[in-house]
Design a protein around this motif. Sequence first.
Motif, mmCIF file in Angstrom:
data_model
loop_
_atom_site.group_PDB
_atom_site.id
_atom_site.type_symbol
_atom_site.label_atom_id
_atom_site.label_comp_id
_atom_site.label_asym_id
_atom_site.label_seq_id
_atom_site.Cartn_x
_atom_site.Cartn_y
_atom_site.Cartn_z
ATOM 1 N N LEU A 1 75.471 53.382 50.592
ATOM 2 C CA LEU A 1 75.359 53.539 49.139
ATOM 3 C C LEU A 1 74.088 53.773 48.601
ATOM 4 N N ASP A 2 73.958 54.774 47.941
ATOM 5 C CA ASP A 2 72.656 55.351 47.544
ATOM 6 C C ASP A 2 72.749 55.671 46.033
ATOM 7 N N ILE A 3 72.349 54.654 45.109
ATOM 8 C CA ILE A 3 72.378 54.633 43.716
ATOM 9 C C ILE A 3 70.960 54.574 43.126
ATOM 10 N N ILE B 1 80.030 47.264 39.672
ATOM 11 C CA ILE B 1 80.395 46.465 40.757
ATOM 12 C C ILE B 1 80.585 47.342 41.894
ATOM 13 N N VAL B 2 80.832 46.651 43.026
ATOM 14 C CA VAL B 2 81.319 47.289 44.364
ATOM 15 C C VAL B 2 82.246 46.418 44.738
ATOM 16 N N GLN C 1 89.408 45.104 53.217
ATOM 17 C CA GLN C 1 89.994 45.769 54.334
ATOM 18 C C GLN C 1 89.389 47.203 54.640
ATOM 19 N N GLY C 2 88.302 47.037 54.922
ATOM 20 C CA GLY C 2 87.499 48.546 55.243
ATOM 21 C C GLY C 2 87.561 49.581 54.089
ATOM 22 N N GLU C 3 87.593 49.331 53.237
ATOM 23 C CA GLU C 3 87.641 50.226 51.922
ATOM 24 C C GLU C 3 86.769 49.574 50.928
ATOM 25 N N ALA C 4 85.900 50.367 50.394
ATOM 26 C CA ALA C 4 84.959 49.969 49.265
ATOM 27 C C ALA C 4 84.998 51.091 48.089
ATOM 28 N N ILE D 1 83.423 54.996 48.294
ATOM 29 C CA ILE D 1 82.293 54.968 48.986
ATOM 30 C C ILE D 1 82.275 54.780 50.286
ATOM 31 N N PRO D 2 81.646 55.509 51.004
ATOM 32 C CA PRO D 2 81.702 55.635 52.605
ATOM 33 C C PRO D 2 81.338 53.992 53.150
#
Length: 68
Positions: A17-19, A29-30, A34-37, A6-7
């Motif tokens: 995030l648009d869910i 879960i999200v 380190q800058g990554e999701a 996800i961006p």
Amino acid sequence: MRLIPIPVDVEIGKIQLDIDIKEGKSPFIVVYCQGEAKITYLPEHGETKVITHQGKVKRVMFDEGEEF
């Protein structure tokens, strides 16, 4: 692959995030590191483990089962 990237906007410090939670999907879960999701949906029957090493996410493990 179960983990969906996800961006992340690191400059403003937000995850975009648009869910739609009304669509009836199972829990999710999200995971951020380190800058990554990434997002993943949890199995109906089973375990999901987030494994870390030295303060960083190393892997996400799924252990699923089905009742007889």
